[in-house]
Write an enzyme that holds these catalytic residues in place. Structure first.
Site, PDB file in Angstrom:
ATOM      1  N   GLY A  46       0.831  -1.194   0.000  1.00 41.12           N
ATOM      2  CA  GLY A  46       0.000   0.000   0.000  1.00 41.12           C
ATOM      3  C   GLY A  46       0.866   1.244   0.000  1.00 41.12           C
ATOM      4  CB  CYS A  91       5.168   2.018   7.149  1.00 39.39           C
ATOM      5  SG  CYS A  91       4.754   3.535   6.277  1.00 39.39           S
ATOM      6  CD  GLU A 134      -1.156   2.564   2.756  1.00 36.58           C
ATOM      7  OE1 GLU A 134      -0.636   3.702   2.682  1.00 36.58           O
ATOM      8  OE2 GLU A 134      -0.472   1.544   3.009  1.00 36.58           O
ATOM      9  CG  HIS A 137       0.510   6.897   5.405  1.00 37.28           C
ATOM     10  ND1 HIS A 137       1.643   7.318   6.061  1.00 37.28           N
ATOM     11  CD2 HIS A 137       0.705   5.575   5.171  1.00 37.28           C
ATOM     12  CE1 HIS A 137       2.472   6.297   6.223  1.00 37.28           C
ATOM     13  NE2 HIS A 137       1.927   5.216   5.697  1.00 37.28           N
TER      14      HIS A 137
HETATM   15 NI    NI Z   1       2.663   3.266   5.524  1.00 36.15          NI
END
Ligand code: NI
Length: 167
Positions: A46, A91, A134, A137
């Site tokens: 992702g 991540c 996500e 983020h």
């Molecule tokens: Ni991430």
């Protein structure tokens, strides 16, 4: 197509809150293509636009083993969530660090596809984790910020050391 540089935690630009996409123009379509290429190349499952320093609400996800089930979500919004699961997350902005984060087990997410059609996805398990990670983020939050302050301090020290070695 182009590979985009990925911001590394604790870069302050990862804290910016992304703005909604108002029009799915060529620029947004190119961004989505470049983000997908960058995610596959990394490789990751992702990527949010925030991580490539574009502060618009666009994410790409592909959790398939065959790497051919790309999901592109514009303006994703969690409409419903329930249950709890703990999953080990990583991540692309926090290379080499993995830790357990508690998330909702099921989510229902509204979004626009690249044609501007309204869509809904109902996800559980890994896909639900990925969507929440996500979307975090886009709201300026990196998964390590769900961890204790002590762990965050250790992670920053570890990443600073890595950066020195590669510099
Ligand atoms: Ni991430």
């Amino acid at each position: 197509m182009a590979l985009l540089p990925i911001l590394r935690f604790p870069d302050p630009r990862l804290k910016k809150v992304a703005a909604p996409v108002l029009e799915i123009d060529e620029g947004i379509k190119r961004l989505a293509r470049d983000m997908a290429e960058t995610m596959y190349e990394a490789p990751g499952i992702g990527l949010a636009a925030t991580q490539v320093d574009v502060h618009k609400r666009v994410i790409v996800i592909d959790i398939s083993e065959t790497r051919d089930e790309l999901l592109t979500l514009i303006n994703p919004e969690i409409a419903e969530k329930d249950g709890l699961q703990v999953c080990e997350e990583g991540c692309l902005s926090v290379p080499g660090i993995y830790d357990k984060v508690e998330r909702a087990e099921n989510v229902r997410v509204h979004y626009l596809d690249l044609k501007g059609e309204k869509r809904t996805i109902e996800a559980h398990g890994l896909l639900a984790v990925c969507l929440q990670h996500e979307i975090d983020h886009l709201d300026g939050k990196v998964f390590v910020e769900h961890l204790s302050q002590l762990k965050q301090t250790r992670i920053k020290a570890k990443l600073a050391k890595q950066a020195k070695i590669t510099a």
